[in-house]
Motif scaffolding. Sequence first.
Motif, PDB file in Angstrom:
ATOM      1  N   GLY A   1       5.427  11.958  -5.398  1.00 19.23           N
ATOM      2  CA  GLY A   1       6.631  12.771  -5.610  1.00 19.23           C
ATOM      3  C   GLY A   1       7.934  11.995  -5.631  1.00 19.23           C
ATOM      4  N   LYS A   2       7.892  10.687  -5.385  1.00 24.37           N
ATOM      5  CA  LYS A   2       9.128   9.896  -5.396  1.00 24.37           C
ATOM      6  C   LYS A   2       9.615   9.718  -6.838  1.00 24.37           C
ATOM      7  N   ASN A   3      10.851   9.219  -7.003  1.00 23.21           N
ATOM      8  CA  ASN A   3      11.405   9.127  -8.363  1.00 23.21           C
ATOM      9  C   ASN A   3      10.553   8.232  -9.258  1.00 23.21           C
TER      10      ASN A   3
ATOM     11  N   THR B   1      10.336   0.178  -0.476  1.00 20.08           N
ATOM     12  CA  THR B   1      10.384   1.414  -1.252  1.00 20.08           C
ATOM     13  C   THR B   1       8.994   2.020  -1.307  1.00 20.08           C
ATOM     14  N   SER B   2       8.951   3.288  -1.691  1.00 19.25           N
ATOM     15  CA  SER B   2       7.689   4.029  -1.748  1.00 19.25           C
ATOM     16  C   SER B   2       7.449   4.562  -3.149  1.00 19.25           C
ATOM     17  N   PHE B   3       6.198   4.485  -3.584  1.00 14.90           N
ATOM     18  CA  PHE B   3       5.811   5.105  -4.853  1.00 14.90           C
ATOM     19  C   PHE B   3       4.863   6.265  -4.616  1.00 14.90           C
TER      20      PHE B   3
ATOM     21  N   PRO C   1      19.470   1.149   6.668  1.00  8.07           N
ATOM     22  CA  PRO C   1      20.127   2.259   5.980  1.00  8.07           C
ATOM     23  C   PRO C   1      19.108   2.947   5.070  1.00  8.07           C
ATOM     24  N   VAL C   2      19.126   4.264   5.057  1.00 12.09           N
ATOM     25  CA  VAL C   2      18.213   5.041   4.208  1.00 12.09           C
ATOM     26  C   VAL C   2      19.071   5.734   3.155  1.00 12.09           C
ATOM     27  N   HIS C   3      18.781   5.495   1.895  1.00 12.72           N
ATOM     28  CA  HIS C   3      19.545   6.145   0.820  1.00 12.72           C
ATOM     29  C   HIS C   3      18.950   7.538   0.634  1.00 12.72           C
TER      30      HIS C   3
ATOM     31  N   THR D   1      16.653  10.719   9.336  1.00 12.03           N
ATOM     32  CA  THR D   1      15.760  10.177   8.306  1.00 12.03           C
ATOM     33  C   THR D   1      14.366  10.792   8.380  1.00 12.03           C
ATOM     34  N   TYR D   2      13.564  10.480   7.365  1.00 12.08           N
ATOM     35  CA  TYR D   2      12.145  10.819   7.388  1.00 12.08           C
ATOM     36  C   TYR D   2      11.467   9.937   8.443  1.00 12.08           C
ATOM     37  N   ILE D   3      10.466  10.482   9.090  1.00 13.67           N
ATOM     38  CA  ILE D   3       9.830   9.827  10.248  1.00 13.67           C
ATOM     39  C   ILE D   3       9.327   8.406   9.950  1.00 13.67           C
ATOM     40  N   ALA D   4       8.967   8.133   8.692  1.00 10.56           N
ATOM     41  CA  ALA D   4       8.394   6.819   8.355  1.00 10.56           C
ATOM     42  C   ALA D   4       9.345   5.669   8.701  1.00 10.56           C
ATOM     43  N   THR D   5      10.644   5.869   8.501  1.00 12.49           N
ATOM     44  CA  THR D   5      11.623   4.824   8.817  1.00 12.49           C
ATOM     45  C   THR D   5      11.495   4.431  10.289  1.00 12.49           C
TER      46      THR D   5
ATOM     47  N   SER E   1       0.783  -1.240   0.000  1.00 16.74           N
ATOM     48  CA  SER E   1       0.000   0.000   0.000  1.00 16.74           C
ATOM     49  C   SER E   1       0.813   1.289   0.000  1.00 16.74           C
ATOM     50  N   ASN E   2       1.990   1.294   0.605  1.00 10.97           N
ATOM     51  CA  ASN E   2       2.842   2.495   0.642  1.00 10.97           C
ATOM     52  C   ASN E   2       4.212   2.110   1.197  1.00 10.97           C
ATOM     53  N   GLY E   3       5.094   3.089   1.274  1.00 13.46           N
ATOM     54  CA  GLY E   3       6.465   2.816   1.707  1.00 13.46           C
ATOM     55  C   GLY E   3       6.559   2.464   3.184  1.00 13.46           C
ATOM     56  N   LEU E   4       5.769   3.145   3.994  1.00 14.31           N
ATOM     57  CA  LEU E   4       5.776   2.853   5.429  1.00 14.31           C
ATOM     58  C   LEU E   4       5.327   1.415   5.692  1.00 14.31           C
ATOM     59  N   ASP E   5       4.277   0.991   5.020  1.00 13.33           N
ATOM     60  CA  ASP E   5       3.802  -0.383   5.184  1.00 13.33           C
ATOM     61  C   ASP E   5       4.834  -1.391   4.669  1.00 13.33           C
TER      62      ASP E   5
ATOM     63  N   GLU F   1      16.883  -2.177   3.700  1.00 13.28           N
ATOM     64  CA  GLU F   1      17.114  -0.867   3.075  1.00 13.28           C
ATOM     65  C   GLU F   1      15.806  -0.086   2.969  1.00 13.28           C
ATOM     66  N   ASP F   2      15.888   1.202   3.303  1.00  9.48           N
ATOM     67  CA  ASP F   2      14.786   2.122   3.008  1.00  9.48           C
ATOM     68  C   ASP F   2      15.144   2.791   1.685  1.00  9.48           C
ATOM     69  N   ASN F   3      14.513   2.258   0.635  1.00  9.12           N
ATOM     70  CA  ASN F   3      14.850   2.669  -0.736  1.00  9.12           C
ATOM     71  C   ASN F   3      13.823   3.651  -1.300  1.00  9.12           C
ATOM     72  N   ALA F   4      13.106   4.343  -0.414  1.00  5.01           N
ATOM     73  CA  ALA F   4      12.001   5.200  -0.853  1.00  5.01           C
ATOM     74  C   ALA F   4      12.450   6.345  -1.754  1.00  5.01           C
ATOM     75  N   GLN F   5      13.677   6.835  -1.547  1.00  5.69           N
ATOM     76  CA  GLN F   5      14.106   8.029  -2.287  1.00  5.69           C
ATOM     77  C   GLN F   5      15.120   7.706  -3.377  1.00  5.69           C
ATOM     78  N   SER F   6      15.376   6.426  -3.617  1.00  4.30           N
ATOM     79  CA  SER F   6      16.580   6.130  -4.409  1.00  4.30           C
ATOM     80  C   SER F   6      16.422   5.031  -5.445  1.00  4.30           C
TER      81      SER F   6
HETATM   82  C1  LIG Z   1       8.486   8.624   1.482  1.00  9.55           C
HETATM   83  C2  LIG Z   1       9.351   7.911   2.428  1.00  9.55           C
HETATM   84  C3  LIG Z   1       8.873   6.839   3.195  1.00  9.55           C
HETATM   85  C4  LIG Z   1       7.413   6.477   3.304  1.00  9.55           C
HETATM   86  O1  LIG Z   1       6.766   6.241   2.127  1.00  9.55           O
HETATM   87  P1  LIG Z   1       5.168   6.423   2.050  1.00  9.55           P
HETATM   88  O2  LIG Z   1       4.827   5.770   0.761  1.00  9.55           O
HETATM   89  O3  LIG Z   1       4.889   7.880   2.066  1.00  9.55           O
HETATM   90  O4  LIG Z   1       4.590   5.713   3.215  1.00  9.55           O
HETATM   91  C5  LIG Z   1       9.763   6.144   3.980  1.00  9.55           C
HETATM   92  N1  LIG Z   1      11.056   6.493   4.047  1.00  9.55           N
HETATM   93  C6  LIG Z   1      11.559   7.528   3.344  1.00  9.55           C
HETATM   94  C7  LIG Z   1      13.000   7.853   3.452  1.00  9.55           C
HETATM   95  C8  LIG Z   1      10.714   8.279   2.526  1.00  9.55           C
HETATM   96  O5  LIG Z   1      11.212   9.315   1.857  1.00  9.55           O
END
Ligand SMILES: *Cc1c(COP(=O)(O)O)cnc(C)c1O
Length: 367
Positions: free
Chosen positions: A185-187, A180-182, A130-132, A85-89, A58-62, A156-161
């Motif tokens: 605004g992500k890449n 990873t997150s889609f 690790p968060v890229h 990092t962003y709070i989601a991590t 459903s999302n990157g946090l999940d 890996e938190d690959n949400a931004q990379s």
């Molecule tokens: C966006 C982001 C997330 C969370 O992704 P969502 O899809 O918004 O839940 C997690 N970690 C990092 C580093 C992000 O930038």
Amino acid sequence: MDIPFLSFEKTNSIIKSEILQAFEDFFDKGWYVLGEKVKQFETEYASFNNVSDSVGVSNGLDALHIALRTLNIGPGDEVIVPSNTYIATVLAVSYVGATPVFAEPDIKTYNIDYNSIEKVITSKTKAIIPVHLYGQACEMDRIMAIADRHGLFVVEDNAQSQSASFKGKLTGSWGNINGTSFYPGKNLGALGDAGAITTNDPDLAHKARVLRNYGSEKKYYNDVIGYNMRLDECQAAFLTVKLKHLREWTKQRQQIASWYNLALNGIGDLVLPEVSEGATHVYHLYVIRTKQRDQLQKYLSDNGIGSLIHYPIPPHLQDAYKNLGFKKGSFPIAEEIADTCLSLPIWPGMAQDQVDTISKVIENFKF
Ligand SMILES: *Cc1c(COP(=O)(O)O)cnc(C)c1O
């Protein structure tokens, strides 16, 4: 705003007809949850990311939350996360009942400093996330070596990379299981919320598939307490369209960053992005630093230019994490970055003129 922080105009116009076609296919098929489109996207994303399995969620946090669950991380365990990092991590760690333990970043790359990881490992440590950050790959060889030495998992938190790499190996393909997150605004962004897990471990992928769908492998039989954290069928169809363009869009981001690097070099006290040896940077964000960040942001805004701060308050100073007992000064490097960083406009299709306009405005600012 003459130049917004982010614009979808250029990329959207390229894909519009393909997206409308994908929507029509999805609509006509009449199968709206976990169908062929999710399967197809998972196959293509796994192949893009050079892993055996991808699980749409459903999302990157999940994605991060499920990843930690597949590793049986829970109460009493500690998970190391970067302090900037962003709070989601951090939330993902809290969701499974484990304790987030912060390690400071490197002030040059803004990514977790492998030296700081070893200092916070205890007998309770189970994993490192690790968060890229901003789109630059972490020094994954060192991080994997630390994890090996101490018997830790890597998520890996690959949400931004998406599509970044370290020493030729893609982010999202190093860790045991990665998220990873889609977010739009992500890449690689969907047209709403979406995310994915990537792994080379078919057993973990299987556990993730079960967890995202009520903990159920066979309909109405529940093996574990799972979630409803599925990737939307229509978002999967949109993502399949957009994935085909990701390599080109990444090149454009890198081109725009190189224009900025050239134009902003040597102005005032500006610190420009630095890429560590062996890493690639896919510029999810183009982040500069200055002691006069707030004044510069206001000056940009007065001149019709959007900018954002990623992120103004580090997790350890958020009210939500008061219980961890940290205060100002607990993580000075994260705080320094939070106080001085500024993200300038960047998006695929942004014109060199726009970069020049922004750079001229910055040049005219009284540092
Ligand atoms: C966006 C982001 C997330 C969370 O992704 P969502 O899809 O918004 O839940 C997690 N970690 C990092 C580093 C992000 O930038």
